[in-house]
Design a protein around this motif. Structure first.
Motif, PDB file in Angstrom:
ATOM      1  N   VAL A  82      -1.248  -1.310  -1.001  1.00 47.08           N
ATOM      2  CA  VAL A  82      -0.022  -1.947  -0.515  1.00 47.08           C
ATOM      3  C   VAL A  82       1.047  -1.869  -1.596  1.00 47.08           C
ATOM      4  O   VAL A  82       0.788  -2.138  -2.770  1.00 47.08           O
ATOM      5  N   GLN A  83       2.245  -1.512  -1.192  1.00 45.75           N
ATOM      6  CA  GLN A  83       3.363  -1.416  -2.123  1.00 45.75           C
ATOM      7  C   GLN A  83       4.259  -2.644  -1.986  1.00 45.75           C
ATOM      8  O   GLN A  83       4.695  -2.992  -0.890  1.00 45.75           O
ATOM      9  N   VAL A  84       4.501  -3.315  -3.105  1.00 41.76           N
ATOM     10  CA  VAL A  84       5.438  -4.433  -3.150  1.00 41.76           C
ATOM     11  C   VAL A  84       6.570  -4.051  -4.098  1.00 41.76           C
ATOM     12  O   VAL A  84       6.586  -2.947  -4.648  1.00 41.76           O
ATOM     13  N   PHE A  85       7.517  -4.972  -4.288  1.00 40.43           N
ATOM     14  CA  PHE A  85       8.694  -4.646  -5.087  1.00 40.43           C
ATOM     15  C   PHE A  85       8.901  -5.676  -6.187  1.00 40.43           C
ATOM     16  O   PHE A  85       8.885  -6.884  -5.933  1.00 40.43           O
ATOM     17  N   VAL A  92       5.938  -0.933  -6.544  1.00 38.65           N
ATOM     18  CA  VAL A  92       4.697  -0.861  -7.312  1.00 38.65           C
ATOM     19  C   VAL A  92       3.530  -1.156  -6.377  1.00 38.65           C
ATOM     20  O   VAL A  92       3.631  -2.001  -5.486  1.00 38.65           O
ATOM     21  N   PHE A  93       2.425  -0.423  -6.566  1.00 39.43           N
ATOM     22  CA  PHE A  93       1.227  -0.669  -5.778  1.00 39.43           C
ATOM     23  C   PHE A  93       0.447  -1.836  -6.385  1.00 39.43           C
ATOM     24  O   PHE A  93       0.440  -2.035  -7.602  1.00 39.43           O
ATOM     25  N   PHE A  94      -0.240  -2.576  -5.526  1.00 36.93           N
ATOM     26  CA  PHE A  94      -1.060  -3.681  -6.012  1.00 36.93           C
ATOM     27  C   PHE A  94      -2.048  -3.211  -7.073  1.00 36.93           C
ATOM     28  O   PHE A  94      -2.283  -3.895  -8.064  1.00 36.93           O
ATOM     29  N   ARG A  95      -2.632  -2.044  -6.860  1.00 38.01           N
ATOM     30  CA  ARG A  95      -3.662  -1.563  -7.787  1.00 38.01           C
ATOM     31  C   ARG A  95      -3.118  -1.309  -9.185  1.00 38.01           C
ATOM     32  O   ARG A  95      -3.893  -1.195 -10.147  1.00 38.01           O
ATOM     33  N   ASP A  96      -1.791  -1.210  -9.315  1.00 38.85           N
ATOM     34  CA  ASP A  96      -1.185  -0.953 -10.619  1.00 38.85           C
ATOM     35  C   ASP A  96      -0.695  -2.225 -11.306  1.00 38.85           C
ATOM     36  O   ASP A  96      -0.121  -2.161 -12.396  1.00 38.85           O
ATOM     37  N   LEU A  97      -0.932  -3.375 -10.690  1.00 42.98           N
ATOM     38  CA  LEU A  97      -0.417  -4.624 -11.247  1.00 42.98           C
ATOM     39  C   LEU A  97      -1.338  -5.229 -12.309  1.00 42.98           C
ATOM     40  O   LEU A  97      -0.908  -6.083 -13.080  1.00 42.98           O
ATOM     41  N   GLY A 143       6.033 -13.126  -2.769  1.00 41.60           N
ATOM     42  CA  GLY A 143       6.662 -13.898  -1.708  1.00 41.60           C
ATOM     43  C   GLY A 143       7.192 -12.997  -0.613  1.00 41.60           C
ATOM     44  O   GLY A 143       7.302 -11.774  -0.785  1.00 41.60           O
ATOM     45  N   ILE A 144       7.527 -13.605   0.513  1.00 42.51           N
ATOM     46  CA  ILE A 144       7.999 -12.858   1.677  1.00 42.51           C
ATOM     47  C   ILE A 144       9.519 -12.863   1.705  1.00 42.51           C
ATOM     48  O   ILE A 144      10.146 -13.925   1.673  1.00 42.51           O
ATOM     49  N   GLY A 145      10.092 -11.675   1.776  1.00 40.92           N
ATOM     50  CA  GLY A 145      11.542 -11.542   1.820  1.00 40.92           C
ATOM     51  C   GLY A 145      11.982 -10.335   1.016  1.00 40.92           C
ATOM     52  O   GLY A 145      11.182  -9.684   0.343  1.00 40.92           O
ATOM     53  N   THR A 146      13.252 -10.035   1.084  1.00 46.20           N
ATOM     54  CA  THR A 146      13.806  -8.905   0.354  1.00 46.20           C
ATOM     55  C   THR A 146      14.020  -9.269  -1.109  1.00 46.20           C
ATOM     56  O   THR A 146      13.906 -10.433  -1.508  1.00 46.20           O
ATOM     57  N   ILE A 147      14.361  -8.271  -1.909  1.00 46.07           N
ATOM     58  CA  ILE A 147      14.544  -8.482  -3.342  1.00 46.07           C
ATOM     59  C   ILE A 147      15.658  -9.485  -3.619  1.00 46.07           C
ATOM     60  O   ILE A 147      15.549 -10.319  -4.528  1.00 46.07           O
ATOM     61  N   TYR A 165       7.111 -10.807  -7.292  1.00 51.43           N
ATOM     62  CA  TYR A 165       7.213  -9.599  -6.475  1.00 51.43           C
ATOM     63  C   TYR A 165       7.555  -9.985  -5.035  1.00 51.43           C
ATOM     64  O   TYR A 165       7.271 -11.098  -4.588  1.00 51.43           O
ATOM     65  N   ALA A 166       8.159  -9.031  -4.333  1.00 57.35           N
ATOM     66  CA  ALA A 166       8.568  -9.253  -2.946  1.00 57.35           C
ATOM     67  C   ALA A 166       7.783  -8.342  -2.010  1.00 57.35           C
ATOM     68  O   ALA A 166       7.571  -7.163  -2.304  1.00 57.35           O
ATOM     69  N   ASP A 167       7.357  -8.913  -0.892  1.00 58.34           N
ATOM     70  CA  ASP A 167       6.666  -8.167   0.163  1.00 58.34           C
ATOM     71  C   ASP A 167       7.453  -8.397   1.453  1.00 58.34           C
ATOM     72  O   ASP A 167       7.090  -9.234   2.277  1.00 58.34           O
ATOM     73  N   PRO A 168       8.561  -7.668   1.638  1.00 60.63           N
ATOM     74  CA  PRO A 168       9.470  -7.971   2.756  1.00 60.63           C
ATOM     75  C   PRO A 168       8.852  -7.798   4.137  1.00 60.63           C
ATOM     76  O   PRO A 168       9.266  -8.470   5.083  1.00 60.63           O
ATOM     77  N   ASP A 169       7.872  -6.923   4.269  1.00 58.25           N
ATOM     78  CA  ASP A 169       7.268  -6.660   5.580  1.00 58.25           C
ATOM     79  C   ASP A 169       5.917  -7.339   5.763  1.00 58.25           C
ATOM     80  O   ASP A 169       5.202  -7.055   6.724  1.00 58.25           O
TER      81      ASP A 169
END
Length: 262
Positions: A82-85, A92-97, A143-147, A165-169
């Protein structure tokens, strides 16, 4: 300004609304006769509500089976993709955090950035950052929402840039099947815990603004949760049963800061 329109089907139950006027950042319109009112029957809106006890599962640090709270190895692997921002806009991917071999990480999936309970949990996690850092534990707050909505919380709470980090979707939330729905958000008995935390909500909400709420209003029905990893091994998982039903911080510390070295 009302938290929700008085004629909205998303209006919270009277018990939950009762605590809102005591907070300094929002006022609530009086309940009109036509406004939907909470009743036990309303709980049937969300058939998956279950009991008020929270979904908690732990795996022994020595276990090689990452399943917890219904999360199997496939789910954990999918989360890594999953990619977050970051708040600076970098994807950034979760696996890279965090270090996927031995790194310890606390992944806190908040609700949307305009939720005062989200601000409260973020504030409490921020206070634990020195402890996490001293034990080489990576805190990842999503969190949920845009940057731009994430930046509101970051600046007004405030919250450290490197941990948010943001997970808009809501991609991570969907993969983990975290609870979602009207019943979970407003009518679950677990949400009554907020009544015992009014002072904490006031402190977190000193600079609160509802403008951090996502444009996609369906996002406000999403609940969060907390995961603790060592590498790719899932040590602890808890799904929030309802709004404000956060994982006990002492449970998180007991897992992430007391796990023996490999």
């Amino acid at each position: 300004m009302a938290l929700v329109p008085s004629n909205s089907l998303l209006a919270p139950p009277l018990a939950l609304r009762a605590c809102i006027p005591s907070l300094p950042f929002v006022s609530v319109s009086p309940v009109s006769p036509s406004q939907p009112r909470w009743s036990p029957a309303a709980r049937r809106i969300d058939p998956a509500m279950g009991s008020s006890s929270s979904s908690i599962a732990r795996a022994s640090p020595s276990s090689h089976n990452p399943s917890a709270a219904g999360f199997d190895e496939r789910t954990v692997d999918a989360l890594g993709n999953v990619q977050v921002f970051a708040v600076n806009g970098e994807p950034v991917f979760f696996r890279d955090l965090w270090d996927q071999k031995e790194g310890m990480a606390v992944v806190a999936l908040l609700r949307h950035f305009g939720c005062i309970c989200c601000w409260e949990l973020a504030s409490e996690l921020k206070d634990l950052i020195p402890r996490f850092d001293s034990d080489d534990v990576k805190l990842i707050a999503v969190g949920i929402g845009t940057i731009d909505r994430a930046r509101i919380l970051l600046e007004e709470l405030p919250f450290p840039l490197d941990y948010l980090y943001a997970d808009p979707d809501r991609k991570a939330y969907k993969i983990l099947s975290l609870y979602y729905g009207l019943g979970r958000t407003f009518f679950n008995p677990a949400s009554t815990k907020v009544f015992s935390r009014i002072d904490s909500l006031k402190r977190a909400g000193r600079n609160y603004t509802i403008s951090a709420t996502p444009d996609d209003k369906s996002s406000v029905l999403q609940q969060g949760g907390v995961l603790v990893f060592k590498g790719k091994e899932l040590l602890y998982a808890r799904k929030d049963e309802g709004t404000g039903d956060h994982a006990p911080l002492d449970e998180i510390l007991d897992i992430c800061c007391k796990v023996p070295a490999a």
